[in-house]
Design a protein around this motif. Structure first.
Motif, PDB file in Angstrom:
ATOM      1  N   ARG A 194      45.313  50.416  28.384  1.00 16.95           N
ATOM      2  CA  ARG A 194      44.099  51.138  26.797  1.00 16.95           C
ATOM      3  C   ARG A 194      44.113  51.569  26.846  1.00 16.95           C
ATOM      4  O   ARG A 194      43.482  52.507  28.044  1.00 16.95           O
ATOM      5  CB  ARG A 194      43.900  49.207  26.508  1.00 16.95           C
ATOM      6  CG  ARG A 194      42.688  49.189  27.188  1.00 16.95           C
ATOM      7  CD  ARG A 194      42.020  48.018  27.570  1.00 16.95           C
ATOM      8  NE  ARG A 194      41.694  48.132  25.708  1.00 16.95           N
ATOM      9  CZ  ARG A 194      40.815  47.285  24.982  1.00 16.95           C
ATOM     10  NH1 ARG A 194      40.790  45.688  25.227  1.00 16.95           N
ATOM     11  NH2 ARG A 194      40.813  46.980  23.331  1.00 16.95           N
ATOM     12  N   ALA A 213      49.130  53.305  20.401  1.00 19.05           N
ATOM     13  CA  ALA A 213      47.853  51.899  20.359  1.00 19.05           C
ATOM     14  C   ALA A 213      46.474  52.324  19.891  1.00 19.05           C
ATOM     15  O   ALA A 213      45.978  51.713  19.234  1.00 19.05           O
ATOM     16  CB  ALA A 213      48.294  51.184  21.303  1.00 19.05           C
ATOM     17  N   ASP A 253      43.656  50.142  21.331  1.00 19.01           N
ATOM     18  CA  ASP A 253      44.465  48.723  21.609  1.00 19.01           C
ATOM     19  C   ASP A 253      45.134  47.832  22.535  1.00 19.01           C
ATOM     20  O   ASP A 253      45.655  48.807  22.906  1.00 19.01           O
ATOM     21  CB  ASP A 253      45.864  48.276  20.180  1.00 19.01           C
ATOM     22  CG  ASP A 253      44.725  48.035  19.259  1.00 19.01           C
ATOM     23  OD1 ASP A 253      43.185  47.628  19.223  1.00 19.01           O
ATOM     24  OD2 ASP A 253      45.637  48.117  18.179  1.00 19.01           O
ATOM     25  N   VAL A 285      47.623  47.563  25.496  1.00 21.42           N
ATOM     26  CA  VAL A 285      49.468  47.106  25.382  1.00 21.42           C
ATOM     27  C   VAL A 285      49.977  46.888  26.771  1.00 21.42           C
ATOM     28  O   VAL A 285      49.493  47.162  27.261  1.00 21.42           O
ATOM     29  CB  VAL A 285      50.136  48.935  25.369  1.00 21.42           C
ATOM     30  CG1 VAL A 285      51.663  48.735  25.407  1.00 21.42           C
ATOM     31  CG2 VAL A 285      49.444  49.551  24.015  1.00 21.42           C
ATOM     32  N   LYS A 303      53.359  55.086  24.554  1.00 23.42           N
ATOM     33  CA  LYS A 303      52.904  54.069  24.146  1.00 23.42           C
ATOM     34  C   LYS A 303      51.036  53.410  23.923  1.00 23.42           C
ATOM     35  O   LYS A 303      51.273  53.112  22.737  1.00 23.42           O
ATOM     36  CB  LYS A 303      53.596  52.645  24.145  1.00 23.42           C
ATOM     37  CG  LYS A 303      55.618  52.597  24.131  1.00 23.42           C
ATOM     38  CD  LYS A 303      55.936  51.049  24.980  1.00 23.42           C
ATOM     39  CE  LYS A 303      57.335  51.139  24.714  1.00 23.42           C
ATOM     40  NZ  LYS A 303      57.792  50.340  25.886  1.00 23.42           N
TER      41      LYS A 303
END
Length: 588
Positions: free
Chosen positions: A172, A151, A154, A156, A147
């Motif tokens: 991140r 991103a 960004d 998470v 995940k």
């Protein structure tokens, strides 16, 4: 009958009718007001809850931006960028460099709140901070790392730490600024759950909200990150099951409002007691019920007073009218302030005055009628005496052998009996009776005129049974003798014909003479006198009275079923008078 003796009394009808209408009006208005205001209160409560959720979401966004900013500052610091770039190039990072990095990060942590710890990993998952050799794969599941990679720099928000349930993890990627923002490593931040306390920050000035509403922050897996729920374990199980718009917890119903954070995928759940939302509605319902009851009682009293004001004068009028059965007709005092009741009383008083006058008139008429009946009884002796006298003449003439004169006396007796008797019987006779009466009259006139008069009567048997008013034919025969035969020099003839009319259901009666007749002017004058009626004919020097009488009686008895008296005459050729009557009179 008492005032409340029957439901059909005017007072009860007014009372019940007004009360029914008032109850319907109050119930309708109360229901409408309750429905509208309750919807308004409910909408306001829902808006308030939604506003609370929006405020909580705004607060959460502020907290998330603070962590985002904090981790971005660390990721872009020169020392972290240089150390991770060196690691990408295959260089080794000494323990002293890691210590310097730890000191740098600690300085940043001093200005942040809610941060328990920060971990920095290289692109090959090697931990650079803290100063322990732990691999990233041993700290978080691989899907969390996926995940974070997706991103692409960004932050998470991953949720609760499995080892420390009171810690929230966010990660991140670190992008190397000098190397076109290529991937350089990871930053993992551990945040205290207390950092996400939203309730106090939403509306700290409103104590009522904190007492009535419960708020919680739930991660994507349904675990509670922060809340003020009394029993978080129970709430966690209920949240795992899923909640609709309402929920029942510990015997109390709640409205459930969920607000999802786009940045984290977490849900802010607000539970508001239904009793809190409906509290204003309950007060409203109580106020409406009290208003309806008070209004009903007041209207009950006013209706009773109004019905009494209306019915009391009427009851007095009824009492006065009942006394009239005992012969007491007295006016009543008119004291009502209502115009209609006052007019009713005045009308009754006028009626009493008129009835008293009529009673006096009837009383006087009864006295006169008694005297008239006495005179009528006395007058009955006169026709009886006349008939007995004529009967004596007949027998005297018969004994002397004067049969012709005796027949005349018999004809006179029959004529008088036909005219005078049967005064109290029906005025209707048959055509046969009228012809017999006309023949008796002709016999008497024959005695006076001798050979100058002759007659003939023609009538079929069916026409003789036709009903006709009494004394309708004889005046025409009399007129034919006086103005026809007597005005002729020599012998004259009277023809009396009764025949079916050309119009079905009607009979024609015709009386003709062979006298001198009338010229056109005289005939027109006679017809004009008939138009004037009986009074007009009487003014014309006494002529035409019998004819006007026949005309008027025809119009009165037969109305539009007859054309009245028909007169035809030619100078020197005699006169014919006729009329048409129906064989059956309507209504008889």
């Amino acid at each position: 009958m008492g005032s409340w003796g029957s439901i059909n009394t005017l007072r009860n009808q007014i009372f019940i009718g007004f009360m029914f209408i008032m109850v319907m009006v109050l119930a309708s208005v109360g229901y409408y007001a309750y429905d509208q205001v309750s919807v308004l209160l409910k909408n306001n409560a829902e808006k308030h809850i939604q506003q609370t959720a929006v405020q909580a979401t705004g607060k959460l966004d502020v907290l998330l931006r603070g962590i985002d900013t904090f981790t971005a500052e660390i990721a872009t610091s020169a020392q972290v960028q240089r150390m991770l770039a060196n690691k990408i190039d295959g260089g080794e990072i000494s323990f002293a460099e890691r210590q310097l990095l730890q000191q740098e990060v600690r300085k940043e942590e001093a200005y942040a709140t809610g941060i328990r710890s920060i971990e920095i990993y290289s692109a090959d998952f090697e931990r650079l901070l803290p100063l322990t050799d732990v691999n990233l794969l041993s700290r978080v599941p691989i899907d969390w790392i996926t995940k974070v990679n997706d991103a692409r720099g960004d932050i998470v928000w991953l949720g609760l730490d499995e080892r420390f349930p009171d810690v929230v993890i966010a990660m991140r990627q670190v992008r190397l600024v000098d190397r076109s923002f290529s991937f350089g490593g990871y930053i993992m931040v551990h945040i205290e759950k207390s950092y996400f306390g939203l309730t106090e920050a939403v509306n700290p000035a409103s104590a009522a909200i904190s007492n009535r509403e419960s708020m919680g922050l739930i991660d994507g897996e349904g675990r509670i990150i922060a809340s003020d729920f009394a029993d978080e374990a129970f709430m966690a199980s209920r949240l795992q099951e899923g909640m609709g718009e309402t929920a029942s917890l510990d015997g109390e119903d709640y409205f459930v409002v969920k607000k999802r954070s786009e940045k984290t995928g977490w849900n802010i759940v607000i539970l508001t007691p239904v009793s809190y939302v409906m509290e204003g509605i309950t007060v409203l319902r109580t106020a409406i019920i009290v208003s309806v009851v008070v209004g009903g009682v007041l209207f009950l009293i006013l209706t009773f007073i109004l019905s009494t004001m209306i019915t009391r004068p009427i009851l007095n009028l009824i009492k006065a009218m009942r006394n009239a059965r005992f012969g007491t007709l007295k006016p009543i005092p008119v004291t009502s302030a209502t115009m209609e009741i006052d007019e009713l009383g005045n009308t009754y008083n006028q009626m009493v005055a008129s009835l008293n006058e009529m009673i006096e008139v009837v009383y006087q008429k009864e006295i006169i009628q008694s005297r008239t009946e006495l005179k009528a009884l006395q007058a009955q002796i006169n026709p009886h005496f006349l008939f007995n006298t004529l009967e004596a003449f007949y027998w005297a003439l018969d004994e002397k052998g004067d049969e012709e004169l005796a027949q005349v006396v018999v004809a006179m007796s029959g004529l008088f009996r036909y005219v005078i008797s049967r005064a109290d019987e029906d005025e209707w006779v048959t055509v046969s009776d009228e012809l017999d009466h006309a023949e008796r009259y002709l016999k008497i006139m024959k005695m006076r005129m001798m050979d100058r008069l002759s007659w003939r009567i023609e009538a079929d048997e069916a026409s003789r049974r036709t009903p006709i008013p009494k004394l309708l034919v004889q005046p025409l025969v009399e007129n034919a003798i006086l103005h026809g035969v007597e005005q002729r020099v020599g012998h004259g003839t009277i023809a009396l014909k009764v025949m079916p009319c050309e119009r079905p259901g009607y009979t024609r009666i015709e009386v003709s003479d062979d006298g001198p007749g009338m010229d056109e002017d005289k005939l027109r004058s006679l017809l004009a006198n008939l138009e004037l009626g009986y009074a007009g004919a009487a003014e014309a020097k006494g002529t035409g009275v019998g004819l006007a009488n026949v005309e008027r009686r025809l119009r009165l008895y037969y109305e539009d079923e007859t054309d009245g008296l028909e007169i035809r005459s030619e100078e020197g050729r005699g006169t014919t008078m006729a009329f048409r009557i129906p064989n059956e009179l309507k209504g008889r």
